[in-house]
Structure formats: C-alpha cells, structure tokens
Design a protein around this motif. Structure first.
Motif, PDB file in Angstrom:
ATOM      1  N   LEU A 185       0.771  -1.290  -0.103  1.00 52.17           N
ATOM      2  CA  LEU A 185       0.067  -0.002  -0.233  1.00 52.17           C
ATOM      3  C   LEU A 185       0.804   1.309  -0.047  1.00 52.17           C
ATOM      4  O   LEU A 185       0.318   2.505   0.066  1.00 52.17           O
ATOM      5  N   GLY A 186       2.105   1.124   0.122  1.00 51.23           N
ATOM      6  CA  GLY A 186       3.029   2.152  -0.015  1.00 51.23           C
ATOM      7  C   GLY A 186       3.215   2.841   1.543  1.00 51.23           C
ATOM      8  O   GLY A 186       3.561   4.018   1.543  1.00 51.23           O
ATOM      9  N   ASP A 187       2.744   2.300   2.777  1.00 53.41           N
ATOM     10  CA  ASP A 187       2.942   2.620   4.011  1.00 53.41           C
ATOM     11  C   ASP A 187       4.269   2.596   4.442  1.00 53.41           C
ATOM     12  O   ASP A 187       4.590   2.929   5.725  1.00 53.41           O
ATOM     13  N   THR A 188       5.049   1.833   3.887  1.00 58.51           N
ATOM     14  CA  THR A 188       6.566   1.381   4.086  1.00 58.51           C
ATOM     15  C   THR A 188       6.990   1.449   2.827  1.00 58.51           C
ATOM     16  O   THR A 188       6.749   1.069   1.809  1.00 58.51           O
ATOM     17  N   THR A 189       8.676   1.249   2.833  1.00 56.82           N
ATOM     18  CA  THR A 189       9.556   1.200   1.668  1.00 56.82           C
ATOM     19  C   THR A 189      10.256  -0.213   2.103  1.00 56.82           C
ATOM     20  O   THR A 189      10.512  -0.780   3.184  1.00 56.82           O
ATOM     21  N   LEU A 190      10.674  -0.891   0.851  1.00 59.81           N
ATOM     22  CA  LEU A 190      11.665  -2.019   0.898  1.00 59.81           C
ATOM     23  C   LEU A 190      12.926  -1.796   1.970  1.00 59.81           C
ATOM     24  O   LEU A 190      13.107  -2.475   2.880  1.00 59.81           O
ATOM     25  N   SER A 191      13.229  -0.778   1.853  1.00 57.96           N
ATOM     26  CA  SER A 191      14.542  -0.404   2.703  1.00 57.96           C
ATOM     27  C   SER A 191      14.095  -0.261   4.267  1.00 57.96           C
ATOM     28  O   SER A 191      14.888  -0.638   4.866  1.00 57.96           O
ATOM     29  N   ASN A 192      13.115   0.576   4.261  1.00 54.41           N
ATOM     30  CA  ASN A 192      12.674   0.558   5.790  1.00 54.41           C
ATOM     31  C   ASN A 192      11.882  -0.723   6.347  1.00 54.41           C
ATOM     32  O   ASN A 192      12.563  -0.705   7.583  1.00 54.41           O
ATOM     33  N   ALA A 193      11.294  -1.478   5.879  1.00 53.84           N
ATOM     34  CA  ALA A 193      11.050  -2.628   6.215  1.00 53.84           C
ATOM     35  C   ALA A 193      12.404  -3.677   6.579  1.00 53.84           C
ATOM     36  O   ALA A 193      12.217  -4.320   7.725  1.00 53.84           O
ATOM     37  N   GLN A 194      13.284  -3.454   5.666  1.00 57.03           N
ATOM     38  CA  GLN A 194      14.493  -4.225   5.741  1.00 57.03           C
ATOM     39  C   GLN A 194      15.297  -3.806   7.065  1.00 57.03           C
ATOM     40  O   GLN A 194      15.858  -4.874   7.675  1.00 57.03           O
ATOM     41  N   SER A 195      15.415  -2.579   7.034  1.00 53.42           N
ATOM     42  CA  SER A 195      16.158  -1.953   8.226  1.00 53.42           C
ATOM     43  C   SER A 195      15.456  -2.075   9.517  1.00 53.42           C
ATOM     44  O   SER A 195      16.455  -2.482  10.417  1.00 53.42           O
ATOM     45  N   ALA A 196      14.052  -2.462   9.662  1.00 50.94           N
ATOM     46  CA  ALA A 196      13.630  -2.491  10.611  1.00 50.94           C
ATOM     47  C   ALA A 196      13.504  -3.954  11.061  1.00 50.94           C
ATOM     48  O   ALA A 196      13.048  -4.495  12.290  1.00 50.94           O
ATOM     49  N   GLY A 197      13.997  -4.839  10.141  1.00 49.33           N
ATOM     50  CA  GLY A 197      14.115  -6.444  10.608  1.00 49.33           C
ATOM     51  C   GLY A 197      12.838  -7.151  10.190  1.00 49.33           C
ATOM     52  O   GLY A 197      12.558  -8.381  10.878  1.00 49.33           O
ATOM     53  N   LYS A 198      11.920  -6.331   9.497  1.00 46.33           N
ATOM     54  CA  LYS A 198      10.587  -6.915   9.527  1.00 46.33           C
ATOM     55  C   LYS A 198      10.377  -7.651   8.052  1.00 46.33           C
ATOM     56  O   LYS A 198       9.406  -8.234   7.553  1.00 46.33           O
ATOM     57  N   LEU A 199      11.350  -7.391   7.259  1.00 42.86           N
ATOM     58  CA  LEU A 199      11.512  -8.246   5.987  1.00 42.86           C
ATOM     59  C   LEU A 199      13.018  -8.474   5.390  1.00 42.86           C
ATOM     60  O   LEU A 199      13.931  -7.722   5.617  1.00 42.86           O
ATOM     61  N   ASP A 200      12.805  -9.732   4.990  1.00 41.06           N
ATOM     62  CA  ASP A 200      14.060 -10.502   4.595  1.00 41.06           C
ATOM     63  C   ASP A 200      14.125 -10.575   3.230  1.00 41.06           C
ATOM     64  O   ASP A 200      13.002 -11.678   2.890  1.00 41.06           O
ATOM     65  N   VAL A 201      14.820 -10.191   2.396  1.00 36.60           N
ATOM     66  CA  VAL A 201      14.593 -10.626   0.879  1.00 36.60           C
ATOM     67  C   VAL A 201      16.113 -11.317   0.602  1.00 36.60           C
ATOM     68  O   VAL A 201      17.203 -10.813   0.671  1.00 36.60           O
ATOM     69  N   ARG A 202      15.805 -12.599   0.140  1.00 35.06           N
ATOM     70  CA  ARG A 202      16.809 -13.366  -0.436  1.00 35.06           C
ATOM     71  C   ARG A 202      16.865 -13.668  -1.951  1.00 35.06           C
ATOM     72  O   ARG A 202      15.784 -13.945  -2.314  1.00 35.06           O
ATOM     73  N   GLY A 203      17.906 -13.657  -2.489  1.00 37.94           N
ATOM     74  CA  GLY A 203      17.904 -14.461  -3.900  1.00 37.94           C
ATOM     75  C   GLY A 203      19.110 -13.774  -4.932  1.00 37.94           C
ATOM     76  O   GLY A 203      19.919 -13.157  -4.369  1.00 37.94           O
ATOM     77  N   ALA A 204      19.003 -14.050  -6.310  1.00 38.23           N
ATOM     78  CA  ALA A 204      19.776 -13.485  -6.968  1.00 38.23           C
ATOM     79  C   ALA A 204      20.040 -11.937  -7.028  1.00 38.23           C
ATOM     80  O   ALA A 204      19.002 -11.295  -7.273  1.00 38.23           O
ATOM     81  N   ILE A 205      21.322 -11.525  -6.998  1.00 38.42           N
ATOM     82  CA  ILE A 205      21.360 -10.028  -6.953  1.00 38.42           C
ATOM     83  C   ILE A 205      20.690  -9.472  -8.242  1.00 38.42           C
ATOM     84  O   ILE A 205      20.175  -8.367  -8.279  1.00 38.42           O
ATOM     85  N   SER A 206      20.965  -9.898  -9.209  1.00 39.76           N
ATOM     86  CA  SER A 206      20.292  -9.727 -10.194  1.00 39.76           C
ATOM     87  C   SER A 206      18.685  -9.332 -10.419  1.00 39.76           C
ATOM     88  O   SER A 206      18.349  -8.454 -11.491  1.00 39.76           O
ATOM     89  N   LEU A 207      18.173  -9.955  -9.537  1.00 34.49           N
ATOM     90  CA  LEU A 207      16.754  -9.804  -9.539  1.00 34.49           C
ATOM     91  C   LEU A 207      16.571  -8.977  -8.407  1.00 34.49           C
ATOM     92  O   LEU A 207      15.825  -8.067  -8.450  1.00 34.49           O
ATOM     93  N   THR A 208      17.002  -8.950  -7.311  1.00 36.76           N
ATOM     94  CA  THR A 208      16.743  -8.342  -6.018  1.00 36.76           C
ATOM     95  C   THR A 208      17.246  -6.811  -6.008  1.00 36.76           C
ATOM     96  O   THR A 208      16.469  -6.045  -5.407  1.00 36.76           O
ATOM     97  N   HIS A 209      18.213  -6.448  -6.931  1.00 37.84           N
ATOM     98  CA  HIS A 209      18.667  -5.313  -6.996  1.00 37.84           C
ATOM     99  C   HIS A 209      17.614  -4.380  -8.032  1.00 37.84           C
ATOM    100  O   HIS A 209      17.520  -3.166  -8.142  1.00 37.84           O
ATOM    101  N   HIS A 210      16.788  -5.316  -8.763  1.00 38.92           N
ATOM    102  CA  HIS A 210      15.897  -4.497  -9.711  1.00 38.92           C
ATOM    103  C   HIS A 210      14.491  -4.703  -9.210  1.00 38.92           C
ATOM    104  O   HIS A 210      13.452  -4.728 -10.102  1.00 38.92           O
ATOM    105  N   ILE A 211      14.340  -5.221  -7.794  1.00 38.81           N
ATOM    106  CA  ILE A 211      12.806  -5.399  -7.499  1.00 38.81           C
ATOM    107  C   ILE A 211      11.812  -4.205  -8.024  1.00 38.81           C
ATOM    108  O   ILE A 211      10.718  -4.427  -8.249  1.00 38.81           O
TER     109      ILE A 211
END
Length: 234
Positions: A185-211
């Motif tokens: 919904l846009g109430d948080t961002t990928l970077s904020n969710a990851q920094s807060a420890g609420k989101l873990d994204v794993r995978g190929a850098i070629s994909l994760t860097h272009h989410i």
C-alpha cells in the motif's frame, strides 16, 4: 435492493451499485478477472451463492456480458460499455479511501489471499529474465495453510500457487502479513522494512537489485494521507 423511490440519477445509480460486493466485483472485472474462480480469489469471503447472485444482477442491469472463452470450455464475464464507464468512479473511490480512511484499517482487514492475488496481477513480467522465474513469499505469522505462496513467471504469464511447485525459488520474501500489506500500500518501503528487521529478501542479486522494476505496488501507493497523523494499519 429496495428502491429509494426517487427519480434522481444518483439514487438510481446507488440502486444499481449499492448492494454488498457489487462495487468490489466491478473492481475485479476492471483489474482483469474474467472467470468465476478469478472472482473467488479476489473476493475470498464472498459465498458462492452471493457471487452467483451478484453476477446475475450485473447481467440483468447490462453492466456485464457472458461469453465463451476462446477454447469454448469456460464462461467468461466482460464489462459492457456501461460497466467500463464505472472505471473512473471506482478508481476515485479507491483514491478517496487511500487518502481518508486508511487510518480505519485494522488487523481484520488483512487478507493474504487478496494481497497475493493483487501482487500476482501487477507483477511486471516483462522486466523479469527470460525463462521461468520463481518467487516465494513466506509469511511468518500465518498458519501452515497460508504461510507459503509461490508465483511462477514464464512467457509473460504468472501463476499463483499455495502448494510448492517443486522449483527452486529465485527470490524469497520472508515477512509478516502486516508488513507486506503496508509495503504493497506504500505505507513503508523495502529499505525501511528491511532496516527494521521486518522483511528479509533473499535471492539472485540480478533480481533483488531490480525489485522496483518488476515488483509493481498498488496503484494507490503514492497517494498521501489527507489526515494530519500517519495512517498505517494498526
């Protein structure tokens, strides 16, 4: 729906659209749903009886029409001109809701089925690599039935699975339902969710860097609240 007993066009429009689930069914049609099972995935709480009744009513009112699919094996529902003209009205309701009533959302409004169905139909498959791409979503706070979801993107088509398709995941999202909904919904961002420890994204850098290129968020994500306080899901 009982008549308002008024000739006012607004009253007549409310009679045509004001029944429970009708506007949301129009939303599903505007988003590309065509078949009965598609409607059930976008409206998981509607009963089969109610869904059949609403489709029948929309047919009677000339807002949709029923056609055979290209393979002649299934029935599909399509908006008529009258139905298509509802698009700015329905989208306007969405924009108003995003601006003014997001603060009224609660845990009871969280639906992993709708979230995954919405994400599935907005993923930009053209920004993904050629061949098969497997996305795995793990919701830490849900029971086993709804904990794991997979999206298989191939040939510009995306399948949504709740059972393990048997392919290694190219990208894995590990989070909770509230955080993923806030992200959508846009109430948080990928970077904020990851920094807060609420989101873990794993995978190929070629994909994760272009989410941001292929993971397209809600069409209402950029609408700012009209309230003075932040309006995230409580």
């Amino acid at each position: 729906m009982k008549s308002y007993g008024q000739f006012c066009p607004i009253a007549k429009a409310c009679e045509a659209l004001g029944e429970r689930w009708t506007i949301l069914l129009i939303r599903e049609l505007l988003c590309g749903s065509r078949r009965y099972n598609d409607f059930k995935r976008g409206l998981p709480l509607i009963s089969p009886t109610m869904l059949s009744q609403r489709l029948h009513t929309l047919l009677e009112r000339g807002l949709i029409e029923r056609k055979r699919s290209n393979d002649q094996r299934n029935w599909e529902y399509h908006l008529t001109q009258a139905g298509h003209e509802l698009e700015p009205i329905v989208m306007g309701l969405g924009e108003w809701g995003a601006r003014w009533v997001r603060s009224q959302m609660s845990q009871d409004d969280l639906s992993v089925e709708l979230l995954m169905w919405d994400m599935r139909r907005t993923i930009n498959s053209e920004a993904l690599p050629d061949g098969r791409t497997v996305l795995h979503f793990e919701f830490k706070d849900l029971d086993e039935k709804y904990k794991n979801w997979w999206m298989l993107a191939e040939n510009n088509d995306i399948d949504l699975c709740i059972d393990d398709p048997g392919f290694d995941a190219d990208v894995i999202f590990i989070s909770d339902l509230k955080t993923m909904t806030q992200l959508w919904l846009g109430d948080t961002t990928l970077s904020n969710a990851q920094s807060a420890g609420k989101l873990d994204v794993r995978g190929a850098i070629s994909l994760t860097h272009h989410i941001p290129d292929w993971f397209v968020f809600s069409g209402f994500a950029n609408i700012k609240s009209g309230l003075s306080k932040g309006d995230t899901i409580d």
